[in-house]
Design a protein around this motif. Structure first.
Motif, PDB file in Angstrom:
ATOM      1  N   ALA A   1       0.835  -1.203   0.000  1.00  0.00           N
ATOM      2  CA  ALA A   1       0.000   0.000   0.000  1.00  0.00           C
ATOM      3  C   ALA A   1       0.872   1.256   0.000  1.00  0.00           C
ATOM      4  O   ALA A   1       1.926   1.300   0.643  1.00  0.00           O
ATOM      5  N   ASP A   2       0.435   2.277  -0.720  1.00  0.00           N
ATOM      6  CA  ASP A   2       1.188   3.539  -0.758  1.00  0.00           C
ATOM      7  C   ASP A   2       1.392   4.100   0.646  1.00  0.00           C
ATOM      8  O   ASP A   2       2.437   4.672   0.953  1.00  0.00           O
ATOM      9  N   SER A   3       0.390   3.913   1.489  1.00  0.00           N
ATOM     10  CA  SER A   3       0.461   4.461   2.850  1.00  0.00           C
ATOM     11  C   SER A   3       1.558   3.818   3.684  1.00  0.00           C
ATOM     12  O   SER A   3       2.016   4.395   4.677  1.00  0.00           O
ATOM     13  N   SER A   4       2.037   2.621   3.278  1.00  0.00           N
ATOM     14  CA  SER A   4       3.039   1.921   4.090  1.00  0.00           C
ATOM     15  C   SER A   4       4.389   2.627   4.083  1.00  0.00           C
ATOM     16  O   SER A   4       5.236   2.357   4.935  1.00  0.00           O
ATOM     17  N   GLN A   5       4.601   3.535   3.138  1.00  0.00           N
ATOM     18  CA  GLN A   5       5.873   4.263   3.110  1.00  0.00           C
ATOM     19  C   GLN A   5       6.046   5.141   4.352  1.00  0.00           C
ATOM     20  O   GLN A   5       7.165   5.512   4.705  1.00  0.00           O
ATOM     21  N   ASN A   6       4.948   5.483   5.006  1.00  0.00           N
ATOM     22  CA  ASN A   6       5.010   6.348   6.185  1.00  0.00           C
ATOM     23  C   ASN A   6       4.851   5.582   7.493  1.00  0.00           C
ATOM     24  O   ASN A   6       4.615   6.184   8.538  1.00  0.00           O
ATOM     25  N   ILE A   7       4.976   4.275   7.434  1.00  0.00           N
ATOM     26  CA  ILE A   7       4.700   3.461   8.619  1.00  0.00           C
ATOM     27  C   ILE A   7       5.853   3.580   9.622  1.00  0.00           C
ATOM     28  O   ILE A   7       7.022   3.612   9.251  1.00  0.00           O
ATOM     29  N   PHE A   8       5.512   3.678  10.897  1.00  0.00           N
ATOM     30  CA  PHE A   8       6.515   3.726  11.956  1.00  0.00           C
ATOM     31  C   PHE A   8       6.880   2.298  12.367  1.00  0.00           C
ATOM     32  O   PHE A   8       6.055   1.375  12.248  1.00  0.00           O
ATOM     33  N   PRO A   9       8.101   2.083  12.872  1.00  0.00           N
ATOM     34  CA  PRO A   9       8.504   0.732  13.277  1.00  0.00           C
ATOM     35  C   PRO A   9       7.547   0.088  14.275  1.00  0.00           C
ATOM     36  O   PRO A   9       7.271  -1.112  14.188  1.00  0.00           O
ATOM     37  N   GLU A  10       7.024   0.884  15.213  1.00  0.00           N
ATOM     38  CA  GLU A  10       6.110   0.333  16.222  1.00  0.00           C
ATOM     39  C   GLU A  10       4.802  -0.124  15.586  1.00  0.00           C
ATOM     40  O   GLU A  10       4.245  -1.161  15.953  1.00  0.00           O
ATOM     41  N   THR A  11       4.325   0.641  14.611  1.00  0.00           N
ATOM     42  CA  THR A  11       3.104   0.269  13.892  1.00  0.00           C
ATOM     43  C   THR A  11       3.336  -1.017  13.107  1.00  0.00           C
ATOM     44  O   THR A  11       2.501  -1.930  13.104  1.00  0.00           O
ATOM     45  N   GLU A  12       4.476  -1.078  12.446  1.00  0.00           N
ATOM     46  CA  GLU A  12       4.855  -2.260  11.676  1.00  0.00           C
ATOM     47  C   GLU A  12       4.871  -3.496  12.573  1.00  0.00           C
ATOM     48  O   GLU A  12       4.321  -4.546  12.228  1.00  0.00           O
ATOM     49  N   LEU A  13       5.500  -3.374  13.725  1.00  0.00           N
ATOM     50  CA  LEU A  13       5.585  -4.477  14.687  1.00  0.00           C
ATOM     51  C   LEU A  13       4.197  -4.988  15.062  1.00  0.00           C
ATOM     52  O   LEU A  13       3.941  -6.198  15.059  1.00  0.00           O
ATOM     53  N   LEU A  14       3.287  -4.084  15.363  1.00  0.00           N
ATOM     54  CA  LEU A  14       1.948  -4.480  15.808  1.00  0.00           C
ATOM     55  C   LEU A  14       1.131  -5.084  14.666  1.00  0.00           C
ATOM     56  O   LEU A  14       0.347  -6.011  14.889  1.00  0.00           O
ATOM     57  N   LEU A  15       1.319  -4.596  13.457  1.00  0.00           N
ATOM     58  CA  LEU A  15       0.589  -5.171  12.321  1.00  0.00           C
ATOM     59  C   LEU A  15       1.072  -6.587  12.012  1.00  0.00           C
ATOM     60  O   LEU A  15       0.268  -7.481  11.758  1.00  0.00           O
ATOM     61  N   PHE A  16       2.373  -6.803  12.048  1.00  0.00           N
ATOM     62  CA  PHE A  16       2.891  -8.163  11.872  1.00  0.00           C
ATOM     63  C   PHE A  16       2.332  -9.091  12.952  1.00  0.00           C
ATOM     64  O   PHE A  16       1.944 -10.225  12.678  1.00  0.00           O
ATOM     65  N   ALA A  17       2.313  -8.606  14.179  1.00  0.00           N
ATOM     66  CA  ALA A  17       1.803  -9.425  15.292  1.00  0.00           C
ATOM     67  C   ALA A  17       0.326  -9.731  15.112  1.00  0.00           C
ATOM     68  O   ALA A  17      -0.135 -10.836  15.426  1.00  0.00           O
ATOM     69  N   ALA A  18      -0.437  -8.772  14.607  1.00  0.00           N
ATOM     70  CA  ALA A  18      -1.873  -8.989  14.391  1.00  0.00           C
ATOM     71  C   ALA A  18      -2.100 -10.084  13.349  1.00  0.00           C
ATOM     72  O   ALA A  18      -2.933 -10.982  13.530  1.00  0.00           O
ATOM     73  N   SER A  19      -1.353 -10.026  12.261  1.00  0.00           N
ATOM     74  CA  SER A  19      -1.463 -11.058  11.232  1.00  0.00           C
ATOM     75  C   SER A  19      -1.095 -12.422  11.804  1.00  0.00           C
ATOM     76  O   SER A  19      -1.757 -13.432  11.546  1.00  0.00           O
ATOM     77  N   ARG A  20      -0.038 -12.450  12.623  1.00  0.00           N
ATOM     78  CA  ARG A  20       0.440 -13.711  13.218  1.00  0.00           C
ATOM     79  C   ARG A  20      -0.583 -14.291  14.190  1.00  0.00           C
ATOM     80  O   ARG A  20      -0.810 -15.500  14.222  1.00  0.00           O
ATOM     81  N   ALA A  21      -1.183 -13.435  14.989  1.00  0.00           N
ATOM     82  CA  ALA A  21      -2.183 -13.904  15.956  1.00  0.00           C
ATOM     83  C   ALA A  21      -3.341 -14.590  15.242  1.00  0.00           C
ATOM     84  O   ALA A  21      -3.841 -15.634  15.680  1.00  0.00           O
TER      85      ALA A  21
END
Length: 216
Positions: free
Chosen positions: A60-80
């Motif tokens: 997504a175009d919006s992912s270029q502005n993602i913060f590391p903490e946001t990235e961490l939580l999104l990966f964890a959400a997918s994993r859960a």
């Protein structure tokens, strides 16, 4: 993970290390030669919700502005979601699950390469997976420069956000994986990812067979 018959095997390594090829080889061999029931999945993704998160994280175009903490939580959400919807039921049912990336990716990519502190990464990982930890994690180890060169020569779509990182980032990723393997040798199996794919396949198969199927 203490389940009767099922096995969870994750594959890790930096971009371009050859995980997808080896997972395909192993799945074919387990199904065709050993007649095992195999489930292949990936992270982030593997479920409808997870694939939506994957798109958000990677394309997504919006992912270029993602913060590391946001990235961490999104990966964890997918994993859960993946653990509860797919992995745990499959392993409980005695199947062999092959997962392209799992919790160690977060430890390395977000924890080491993005330099998020260890404690929140560990806690969030634990919250996402519960007691579901791979029985074996195969690391395909390649130098950062080799991985980047392979990505350039892929005949596919535009590189995703992770594939656009620089050589220093991939160097940190590689060291992070090797550090994990040194600390948890009973769970990790490190393979030289620069070898011929067919030779790597045999090494991985021999390791898996000796660990899990020797009594067959």
């Amino acid at each position: 993970m203490s389940h009767e018959n099922g096995i969870l095997i994750s594959f890790e390594g930096s971009e371009g290390c050859g995980k997808s090829t080896q997972i395909r080889f192993l799945a074919d061999r387990l199904e065709d030669v050993d007649h095992r029931d195999v489930v292949v999945t990936r992270e982030p993704g593997g479920t409808i919700i997870g694939e939506d998160i994957r798109h958000l994280l990677m394309h997504a175009d919006s992912s270029q502005n993602i913060f590391p903490e946001t990235e961490l939580l999104l990966f964890a959400a997918s994993r859960a979601q993946l653990v509860r919807e797919l992995i745990l039921p499959a392993v409980t049912d005695g199947k062999i699950v092959l997962c392209d990336r799992f919790l160690d990716s977060t430890t390395v990519y977000q924890g080491v390469a993005r330099q998020i502190a260890d404690d929140p990464v560990t806690q969030i990982n634990s919250f996402a997976v519960g007691d579901v930890v791979p029985d074996l994690t195969v690391i395909l180890d390649i130098p950062a420069e080799v991985g980047l060169e392979r990505i350039k020569h892929r005949i596919s779509d535009m590189p995703d956000r992770m594939e656009q990182e620089n050589v220093e980032f991939y160097g940190k990723v590689r060291e992070g994986y090797l550090h994990l393997a040194r600390n948890l040798p009973e769970r990790f199996f490190v393979v030289d990812g620069e070898g011929e794919p067919e030779e790597i396949e045999i090494l991985i198969w021999n390791e898996i067979h000796s660990r899990f199927f020797n009594e067959d």
